[in-house]
Motif scaffolding. Structure first.
Motif, PDB file in Angstrom:
ATOM      1  N   ASP A 109       0.844  -1.205   0.000  1.00 61.80           N
ATOM      2  CA  ASP A 109       0.000   0.000   0.000  1.00 61.80           C
ATOM      3  C   ASP A 109       0.861   1.229   0.000  1.00 61.80           C
ATOM      4  O   ASP A 109       2.093   1.161   0.038  1.00 61.80           O
ATOM      5  N   VAL A 110       0.201   2.367   0.010  1.00 62.71           N
ATOM      6  CA  VAL A 110       0.921   3.627  -0.096  1.00 62.71           C
ATOM      7  C   VAL A 110       1.773   3.908   1.124  1.00 62.71           C
ATOM      8  O   VAL A 110       2.726   4.690   1.070  1.00 62.71           O
ATOM      9  N   ARG A 111       1.421   3.267   2.270  1.00 61.00           N
ATOM     10  CA  ARG A 111       2.197   3.487   3.496  1.00 61.00           C
ATOM     11  C   ARG A 111       3.436   2.606   3.562  1.00 61.00           C
ATOM     12  O   ARG A 111       4.270   2.773   4.445  1.00 61.00           O
ATOM     13  N   GLY A 112       3.533   1.606   2.647  1.00 62.29           N
ATOM     14  CA  GLY A 112       4.708   0.755   2.632  1.00 62.29           C
ATOM     15  C   GLY A 112       4.500  -0.576   3.301  1.00 62.29           C
ATOM     16  O   GLY A 112       5.462  -1.336   3.489  1.00 62.29           O
ATOM     17  N   PHE A 113       3.228  -0.888   3.673  1.00 65.36           N
ATOM     18  CA  PHE A 113       2.955  -2.183   4.290  1.00 65.36           C
ATOM     19  C   PHE A 113       2.547  -3.181   3.217  1.00 65.36           C
ATOM     20  O   PHE A 113       1.825  -2.853   2.274  1.00 65.36           O
ATOM     21  N   VAL A 114       2.980  -4.423   3.394  1.00 67.12           N
ATOM     22  CA  VAL A 114       2.696  -5.488   2.443  1.00 67.12           C
ATOM     23  C   VAL A 114       1.272  -5.950   2.671  1.00 67.12           C
ATOM     24  O   VAL A 114       0.906  -6.405   3.772  1.00 67.12           O
ATOM     25  N   MET A 115       0.447  -5.826   1.639  1.00 66.68           N
ATOM     26  CA  MET A 115      -0.953  -6.228   1.720  1.00 66.68           C
ATOM     27  C   MET A 115      -1.125  -7.688   1.291  1.00 66.68           C
ATOM     28  O   MET A 115      -2.007  -8.374   1.807  1.00 66.68           O
ATOM     29  N   ALA A 116      -0.312  -8.152   0.373  1.00 64.83           N
ATOM     30  CA  ALA A 116      -0.370  -9.544  -0.086  1.00 64.83           C
ATOM     31  C   ALA A 116       0.993  -9.908  -0.648  1.00 64.83           C
ATOM     32  O   ALA A 116       1.693  -9.066  -1.229  1.00 64.83           O
ATOM     33  N   SER A 117       1.408 -11.185  -0.487  1.00 62.52           N
ATOM     34  CA  SER A 117       2.742 -11.611  -0.938  1.00 62.52           C
ATOM     35  C   SER A 117       2.749 -13.106  -1.188  1.00 62.52           C
ATOM     36  O   SER A 117       1.999 -13.862  -0.549  1.00 62.52           O
ATOM     37  N   VAL A 123       3.108 -10.558   4.851  1.00 63.55           N
ATOM     38  CA  VAL A 123       1.894  -9.726   4.942  1.00 63.55           C
ATOM     39  C   VAL A 123       1.888  -8.965   6.276  1.00 63.55           C
ATOM     40  O   VAL A 123       2.099  -9.543   7.341  1.00 63.55           O
ATOM     41  N   GLY A 124       1.626  -7.679   6.189  1.00 67.88           N
ATOM     42  CA  GLY A 124       1.570  -6.820   7.353  1.00 67.88           C
ATOM     43  C   GLY A 124       2.890  -6.187   7.716  1.00 67.88           C
ATOM     44  O   GLY A 124       2.932  -5.273   8.546  1.00 67.88           O
ATOM     45  N   ARG A 125       3.938  -6.639   7.124  1.00 73.62           N
ATOM     46  CA  ARG A 125       5.241  -6.044   7.411  1.00 73.62           C
ATOM     47  C   ARG A 125       5.471  -4.816   6.532  1.00 73.62           C
ATOM     48  O   ARG A 125       4.946  -4.730   5.433  1.00 73.62           O
ATOM     49  N   LYS A 126       6.243  -3.963   7.083  1.00 69.38           N
ATOM     50  CA  LYS A 126       6.608  -2.769   6.327  1.00 69.38           C
ATOM     51  C   LYS A 126       7.894  -3.075   5.576  1.00 69.38           C
ATOM     52  O   LYS A 126       8.870  -3.558   6.155  1.00 69.38           O
ATOM     53  N   VAL A 127       7.875  -2.793   4.299  1.00 69.60           N
ATOM     54  CA  VAL A 127       9.051  -3.091   3.477  1.00 69.60           C
ATOM     55  C   VAL A 127      10.121  -2.042   3.709  1.00 69.60           C
ATOM     56  O   VAL A 127       9.838  -0.916   4.154  1.00 69.60           O
TER      57      VAL A 127
END
Length: 487
Positions: A109-117, A123-127
């Motif tokens: 998403d725009v905030r840098g969190f993984v929405m799907a992988s 998922v849920g981690r910030k890249v």
């Protein structure tokens, strides 16, 4: 007369041979190597260009497929990102992960969190720091993943990011397979090129081999040697030229042989005439003396003292006639030489003993003999004794009063060299060209057959007499003999 015998050792310096490989100097080998190298170079260049072209095409295809897949993910995940529908995003990434070359796929998403992988636990981690641009080939040496990104934009606003990683394993395997196939083609080209070059060289060198054998036969005296012309190429032209040359040589040889036979017959007739005239000239004076002496012996009033003087004349002239006839017989009917191994020093000592008893020449002449430790060589004892007697007597006759005769034996280049040197009056320069001719002599009592007989005997021994003289200083005569049989 005094005899002095000295021994001198002359070292023989051996000549070394430099051996070097000649296998790669033949035309056949060079032709095979040249053609094989051409095949390898051309095939290697073709393979290199094919691999490079295929590598570029496969990489470009991979980049295009990755970009297309990323665009599909953008389209498929746009609405799900707006509604934060994690199930739909997971389904998108699952379908992407099923593709063979996909290493990973993620929706951020725009905030840098993984929405799907496609990777568990993401998922849920910030890249971390996101890639700012797509990877380009060639990748780093230890990098086996092509990283791509594509933004999800709605109404000019970025609402998310697609991250996609494509594995280059299949690409590298395909390139490796192409390289291996190229190497196989190079080896195959090398084998085929070598076989083709060998067949070509066989066709070329076969004619050259025939030419070589024919040339050897001509060199050995067989002027009937010819080469079969099997082709119309340059080697065939060369073979035809060789045959023409051989035919010309054969004609020329026959003409020369015929001319030589005519000249030999003419020289033989001239020699016979010259010999007859020389015999008549040589025996005329002794015969006149004998005839007159025989008439005087028939006179009963001849005193005892005069009778003895006339008898001495008869004996002297008879011996002179006998010596003249022996010289002519030796010259005209020289026996064949029977070469045997023997010690030449022993024969020289025996010959010195014979000539030293000659009352006309032996007084006041000393002998200086210099021998090797080993004086063994091949010679005919009777004929070589005749050679040594003639040469020694000639040398002694050239010495006026006291003088010295030097006889030297030395090993030179694998042969035994015999040298007889006197310190007599020498031979005038204008006489040197004539001394080997039959019947030429500068002495009243000579027949002029001594040196010709010597030369003929030495020819039977495979050698020749060399004469070096300076008027007023002396003369050296020399020849050499084989030390052992070649058979």
């Amino acid at each position: 007369m005094t005899g002095i015998c000295l021994h001198s050792n002359t070292p023989v310096v051996g000549q070394g041979r430099s051996w070097f490989p000649r296998a790669f100097h033949t035309l056949r080998v060079r032709l095979i190597i040249s053609v094989a190298l051409v095949h390898v170079v051309l095939m290697g260049q073709f393979t290199w260009e094919a691999v490079d072209r295929q590598s570029h095409e496969l990489r470009q295809e991979m980049v295009n497929q990755g970009r297309s897949l990323a665009s599909l993910m953008v389209v498929a995940s746009t609405n799900a990102l707006l509604s934060e529908d994690l199930a739909s995003l997971a389904e998108v990434t699952r379908r992407v992960g099923e593709r063979e070359d996909v290493s990973y796929g993620e929706v951020v998403d725009v905030r840098g969190f993984v929405m799907a992988s496609t990777r568990e636990g993401r998922v849920g981690r910030k890249v971390g720091p996101m890639i700012e641009q797509n990877d380009q080939f060639p990748l780093n040496e230890d990098d086996r993943i092509l990283d791509l990104r594509d933004e999800v934009i709605i109404d000019s606003s970025r609402v998310g990011l697609i991250r996609l990683g494509l594995s280059t394993k299949n690409l590298e395997n395909a390139l490796a397979e192409t390289r291996n196939r190229g190497i196989q083609y190079i080896l195959l080209a090398l084998v085929i090129g070598s076989i083709a070059a060998w067949l070509l060289s066989l066709a070329v060198t076969r004619n050259l081999h025939d030419l070589t054998l024919a040339a050897k036969r001509i060199g050995e005296g067989d002027l009937n040697a010819r080469v079969d012309v099997r082709s119309q190429d340059e080697t065939g032209t060369l073979a035809r030229a060789f045959n023409l040359m051989a035919a010309s040589l054969h004609r020329s040889s026959r003409e020369i042989e015929l001319e030589h036979r005519k000249r030999t017959d003419a020289e033989r007739l001239a020699c016979v005439g010259e010999m007859a005239a020389s015999i008549a000239h040589e025996i005329r004076n002794p015969m006149v003396a004998l005839i007159n002496s025989v008439k005087l012996l028939g006179n009963e009033q001849l005193s005892a003292e005069d009778h003895k003087a006339v008898s001495d004349i008869v004996n002297t002239e008879s011996n002179r006639l006998q010596r003249i006839l022996n010289d002519f017989l030796m010259f005209s009917r020289l026996p064949d030489a029977k070469l045997e191994q023997g010690d030449l020093k022993v024969l020289i000592e025996q010959t010195i003993g014979l000539v030293s008893q000659d009352p006309l020449y032996a007084d006041g002449i000393s002998f200086d003999c210099r021998y090797e430790d080993d004086n063994s060589c091949l010679f005919d004892s009777d004929l070589m004794r005749q050679v040594l007697i003639n040469l020694m007597l000639n040398a002694m006759q050239a010495i006026s009063g006291e003088g010295k005769l030097t006889i030297r034996l030395q090993q030179l280049n694998g042969r035994l060299n015999v040298s007889i040197v006197d310190n007599g009056r020498g031979i005038p320069a204008e006489v040197m060209p004539e001394i080997n001719k039959p019947f030429f002599t500068s002495r009243k009592e000579g027949t002029g057959l001594g040196l010709p007989v010597v030369q003929r005997i030495l020819a039977q021994h495979g050698t020749a007499l060399t004469i070096t003289s300076r008027e007023g200083s002396g003369t050296e005569v020399a020849f050499d003999l084989d030390v052992e049989s070649n058979g």
